[in-house]
Design an enzyme around this catalytic site. Structure first.
Site, PDB file in Angstrom:
ATOM      1  N   ASP A  33     -11.178 -50.566  55.768  1.00 44.37           N
ATOM      2  CA  ASP A  33     -12.376 -50.141  56.495  1.00 44.37           C
ATOM      3  C   ASP A  33     -12.281 -48.644  56.779  1.00 44.37           C
ATOM      4  O   ASP A  33     -11.218 -48.125  57.133  1.00 44.37           O
ATOM      5  CB  ASP A  33     -12.498 -50.923  57.813  1.00 44.37           C
ATOM      6  CG  ASP A  33     -13.893 -50.821  58.406  1.00 44.37           C
ATOM      7  OD1 ASP A  33     -14.617 -51.825  58.394  1.00 44.37           O
ATOM      8  OD2 ASP A  33     -14.262 -49.722  58.874  1.00 44.37           O
ATOM      9  N   ILE A  34     -13.396 -47.962  56.658  1.00 42.88           N
ATOM     10  CA  ILE A  34     -13.410 -46.508  56.835  1.00 42.88           C
ATOM     11  C   ILE A  34     -13.196 -46.114  58.306  1.00 42.88           C
ATOM     12  O   ILE A  34     -12.732 -45.010  58.596  1.00 42.88           O
ATOM     13  CB  ILE A  34     -14.736 -45.931  56.272  1.00 42.88           C
ATOM     14  CG1 ILE A  34     -14.568 -44.483  55.861  1.00 42.88           C
ATOM     15  CG2 ILE A  34     -15.890 -46.138  57.233  1.00 42.88           C
ATOM     16  CD1 ILE A  34     -15.701 -43.955  54.998  1.00 42.88           C
ATOM     17  N   ASN A  91     -19.577 -60.833  60.358  1.00 44.02           N
ATOM     18  CA  ASN A  91     -20.808 -60.677  61.114  1.00 44.02           C
ATOM     19  C   ASN A  91     -21.999 -61.047  60.237  1.00 44.02           C
ATOM     20  O   ASN A  91     -22.029 -60.715  59.053  1.00 44.02           O
ATOM     21  CB  ASN A  91     -20.960 -59.228  61.582  1.00 44.02           C
ATOM     22  CG  ASN A  91     -19.940 -58.857  62.634  1.00 44.02           C
ATOM     23  OD1 ASN A  91     -19.693 -59.634  63.553  1.00 44.02           O
ATOM     24  ND2 ASN A  91     -19.337 -57.687  62.514  1.00 44.02           N
ATOM     25  N   GLU A  99     -23.794 -54.498  60.062  1.00 47.99           N
ATOM     26  CA  GLU A  99     -24.303 -53.184  59.667  1.00 47.99           C
ATOM     27  C   GLU A  99     -24.587 -53.093  58.181  1.00 47.99           C
ATOM     28  O   GLU A  99     -25.517 -52.406  57.764  1.00 47.99           O
ATOM     29  CB  GLU A  99     -23.271 -52.099  60.029  1.00 47.99           C
ATOM     30  CG  GLU A  99     -23.187 -51.805  61.506  1.00 47.99           C
ATOM     31  CD  GLU A  99     -22.061 -50.818  61.808  1.00 47.99           C
ATOM     32  OE1 GLU A  99     -21.565 -50.153  60.883  1.00 47.99           O
ATOM     33  OE2 GLU A  99     -21.691 -50.738  62.983  1.00 47.99           O
ATOM     34  N   VAL A 100     -23.741 -53.724  57.389  1.00 47.13           N
ATOM     35  CA  VAL A 100     -23.881 -53.605  55.934  1.00 47.13           C
ATOM     36  C   VAL A 100     -24.344 -54.956  55.382  1.00 47.13           C
ATOM     37  O   VAL A 100     -23.662 -55.970  55.553  1.00 47.13           O
ATOM     38  CB  VAL A 100     -22.543 -53.194  55.278  1.00 47.13           C
ATOM     39  CG1 VAL A 100     -22.718 -53.049  53.771  1.00 47.13           C
ATOM     40  CG2 VAL A 100     -22.027 -51.888  55.881  1.00 47.13           C
ATOM     41  N   HIS A 104     -19.259 -59.619  53.927  1.00 44.23           N
ATOM     42  CA  HIS A 104     -17.893 -59.101  53.980  1.00 44.23           C
ATOM     43  C   HIS A 104     -17.136 -59.821  55.071  1.00 44.23           C
ATOM     44  O   HIS A 104     -17.683 -60.141  56.125  1.00 44.23           O
ATOM     45  CB  HIS A 104     -17.857 -57.587  54.222  1.00 44.23           C
ATOM     46  CG  HIS A 104     -18.718 -57.109  55.338  1.00 44.23           C
ATOM     47  ND1 HIS A 104     -20.089 -57.024  55.228  1.00 44.23           N
ATOM     48  CD2 HIS A 104     -18.422 -56.677  56.591  1.00 44.23           C
ATOM     49  CE1 HIS A 104     -20.587 -56.564  56.365  1.00 44.23           C
ATOM     50  NE2 HIS A 104     -19.599 -56.355  57.221  1.00 44.23           N
ATOM     51  N   HIS A 106     -13.966 -59.275  57.530  1.00 45.54           N
ATOM     52  CA  HIS A 106     -12.998 -58.329  58.088  1.00 45.54           C
ATOM     53  C   HIS A 106     -11.664 -59.049  58.248  1.00 45.54           C
ATOM     54  O   HIS A 106     -11.623 -60.170  58.758  1.00 45.54           O
ATOM     55  CB  HIS A 106     -13.425 -57.854  59.486  1.00 45.54           C
ATOM     56  CG  HIS A 106     -14.724 -57.122  59.550  1.00 45.54           C
ATOM     57  ND1 HIS A 106     -14.802 -55.757  59.734  1.00 45.54           N
ATOM     58  CD2 HIS A 106     -16.011 -57.553  59.498  1.00 45.54           C
ATOM     59  CE1 HIS A 106     -16.069 -55.387  59.796  1.00 45.54           C
ATOM     60  NE2 HIS A 106     -16.818 -56.464  59.661  1.00 45.54           N
TER      61      HIS A 106
HETATM   62  P1  5GP Z   1     -20.294 -55.003  59.933  1.00 42.55           P
HETATM   63  O1  5GP Z   1     -20.709 -54.461  61.261  1.00 42.55           O
HETATM   64  O2  5GP Z   1     -21.444 -54.983  58.938  1.00 42.55           O
HETATM   65  O3  5GP Z   1     -19.624 -56.340  60.022  1.00 42.55           O
HETATM   66  O4  5GP Z   1     -19.157 -54.056  59.390  1.00 42.55           O
HETATM   67  C1  5GP Z   1     -19.358 -53.037  58.463  1.00 42.55           C
HETATM   68  C2  5GP Z   1     -18.056 -52.308  58.337  1.00 42.55           C
HETATM   69  O5  5GP Z   1     -18.125 -51.476  57.206  1.00 42.55           O
HETATM   70  C3  5GP Z   1     -17.729 -51.418  59.528  1.00 42.55           C
HETATM   71  O6  5GP Z   1     -16.479 -51.814  60.088  1.00 42.55           O
HETATM   72  C4  5GP Z   1     -17.665 -50.008  58.931  1.00 42.55           C
HETATM   73  O7  5GP Z   1     -16.660 -49.204  59.492  1.00 42.55           O
HETATM   74  C5  5GP Z   1     -17.430 -50.284  57.462  1.00 42.55           C
HETATM   75  N1  5GP Z   1     -17.965 -49.283  56.558  1.00 42.55           N
HETATM   76  C6  5GP Z   1     -19.204 -48.731  56.608  1.00 42.55           C
HETATM   77  N2  5GP Z   1     -19.364 -47.858  55.601  1.00 42.55           N
HETATM   78  C7  5GP Z   1     -18.199 -47.851  54.902  1.00 42.55           C
HETATM   79  C8  5GP Z   1     -17.757 -47.149  53.743  1.00 42.55           C
HETATM   80  O8  5GP Z   1     -18.464 -46.333  53.146  1.00 42.55           O
HETATM   81  N3  5GP Z   1     -16.497 -47.402  53.306  1.00 42.55           N
HETATM   82  C9  5GP Z   1     -15.674 -48.303  53.944  1.00 42.55           C
HETATM   83  N4  5GP Z   1     -14.466 -48.462  53.435  1.00 42.55           N
HETATM   84  N5  5GP Z   1     -16.061 -48.973  55.031  1.00 42.55           N
HETATM   85  C10 5GP Z   1     -17.310 -48.755  55.509  1.00 42.55           C
END
Ligand code: 5GP
Length: 119
Positions: A33-34, A91, A99-100, A104, A106
């Site tokens: 994760d970034i 999520n 967010e994405v 995915h 985690h």
């Molecule tokens: P969500 O809230 O959708 O479950 O988590 C999305 C995750 O993707 C977040 O923890 C965020 O830090 C990670 N993320 C967002 N953009 C990028 C990216 O460009 N590269 C990587 N490696 N992680 C990302």
């Protein structure tokens, strides 16, 4: 919800954006994760256009579903997390703050993670 081909993980899968890869096979890609929220914070994504767990489990072929979950287990093992332990989280949707919009999971580990949810 229809799949957005321009989401950030779709771009990572297409190789348009780099990632810090930890595992890849025909079914899944895993990368750091970034913005890590634990000493180990890895994301595992299926190879395919799936927004969420509901979408994935309803429409993905059985081989992909099995391969994806095998990849999650394999990454946790390979990272040495089996014994100290780790947490999986996926999520889905607005209330969960997804967010994405590409499924995915985690993987969190590398420290005592505390209670499951913060209030
Ligand atoms: P969500 O809230 O959708 O479950 O988590 C999305 C995750 O993707 C977040 O923890 C965020 O830090 C990670 N993320 C967002 N953009 C990028 C990216 O460009 N590269 C990587 N490696 N992680 C990302």
């Amino acid at each position: 919800m229809s799949y957005d081909q321009e989401n950030i993980f779709a771009k990572i899968l297409r190789g348009e954006i780099p990632c810090d890869k930890v595992y890849e096979d025909e079914h899944a890609l895993a990368f750091h994760d970034i913005t890590p929220q634990a000493p180990v914070h890895i994301l595992v994504i299926p190879k395919g256009d799936y927004v969420s767990m509901a979408d994935f489990t309803a429409s993905a072929p059985a081989e992909l579903i099995a391969g994806f979950f095998r990849a999650v287990g394999e990454v946790a093992r390979a990272q040495g997390l089996e014994q100290p332990g780790y947490r999986l989280l996926a999520n889905a949707g607005a209330d969960a703050h997804q967010e994405v919009p590409h499924l995915h999971i985690h993987i969190f580990g590398g420290k005592k993670l505390g209670p499951m949810l913060t209030r």
